[in-house]
Design a protein around this motif. Structure first.
Motif, PDB file in Angstrom:
ATOM      1  N   ARG A 152      41.844  50.095  41.483  1.00  0.00           N
ATOM      2  CA  ARG A 152      42.824  49.651  40.812  1.00  0.00           C
ATOM      3  C   ARG A 152      43.512  50.640  40.494  1.00  0.00           C
ATOM      4  O   ARG A 152      42.651  51.776  39.797  1.00  0.00           O
ATOM      5  CB  ARG A 152      41.915  48.752  39.431  1.00  0.00           C
ATOM      6  N   LYS A 153      44.417  50.602  39.841  1.00  0.00           N
ATOM      7  CA  LYS A 153      45.679  51.942  38.614  1.00  0.00           C
ATOM      8  C   LYS A 153      45.500  51.512  36.986  1.00  0.00           C
ATOM      9  O   LYS A 153      44.878  49.784  37.329  1.00  0.00           O
ATOM     10  CB  LYS A 153      46.805  51.743  38.973  1.00  0.00           C
ATOM     11  N   LYS A 154      45.935  52.388  36.386  1.00  0.00           N
ATOM     12  CA  LYS A 154      46.008  51.823  35.302  1.00  0.00           C
ATOM     13  C   LYS A 154      46.695  50.724  34.814  1.00  0.00           C
ATOM     14  O   LYS A 154      47.445  50.815  35.827  1.00  0.00           O
ATOM     15  CB  LYS A 154      46.456  53.164  34.507  1.00  0.00           C
ATOM     16  N   ASN A 155      45.655  50.068  34.070  1.00  0.00           N
ATOM     17  CA  ASN A 155      46.391  48.564  33.258  1.00  0.00           C
ATOM     18  C   ASN A 155      46.245  47.616  34.344  1.00  0.00           C
ATOM     19  O   ASN A 155      46.719  46.334  34.814  1.00  0.00           O
ATOM     20  CB  ASN A 155      48.091  48.561  33.221  1.00  0.00           C
ATOM     21  N   GLU A 156      45.600  47.142  35.685  1.00  0.00           N
ATOM     22  CA  GLU A 156      45.276  46.884  36.580  1.00  0.00           C
ATOM     23  C   GLU A 156      43.853  46.081  36.330  1.00  0.00           C
ATOM     24  O   GLU A 156      43.356  46.530  35.238  1.00  0.00           O
ATOM     25  CB  GLU A 156      45.253  47.173  37.848  1.00  0.00           C
TER      26      GLU A 156
END
Length: 71
Positions: free
Chosen positions: A6-10
């Motif tokens: 996951r990436k930031k804000n996911e």
């Protein structure tokens, strides 16, 4: 174990009512946000393990007390 990237804000959704969102990534630390119903307890693993150990100790003491009453 399921491993996801996951990436930031996911986010990921668990059981239709728990959302885990990546809030921040800084070096080797990841800050997560967890949205879940209030009746679902959420603990860091080390706190959870301490609670489990304390519950086991309390149960062991109660069992000893019951044995002593029988003797």
């Amino acid at each position: 174990m399921l491993a996801l990237s996951r990436k930031k804000n996911e986010a990921i959704i668990i059981n239709n009512n728990i959302q885990v969102t990546v809030l921040e990534i800084r070096g080797d630390q990841v800050k997560l946000g967890i949205a879940a119903p209030k009746e679902i307890p959420i603990y860091r693993e080390e706190v959870y393990l301490q609670i489990q150990a304390e519950n086991k100790r309390a149960t062991d003491v109660a069992n000893i007390d019951e044995l002593n009453k029988l003797l």
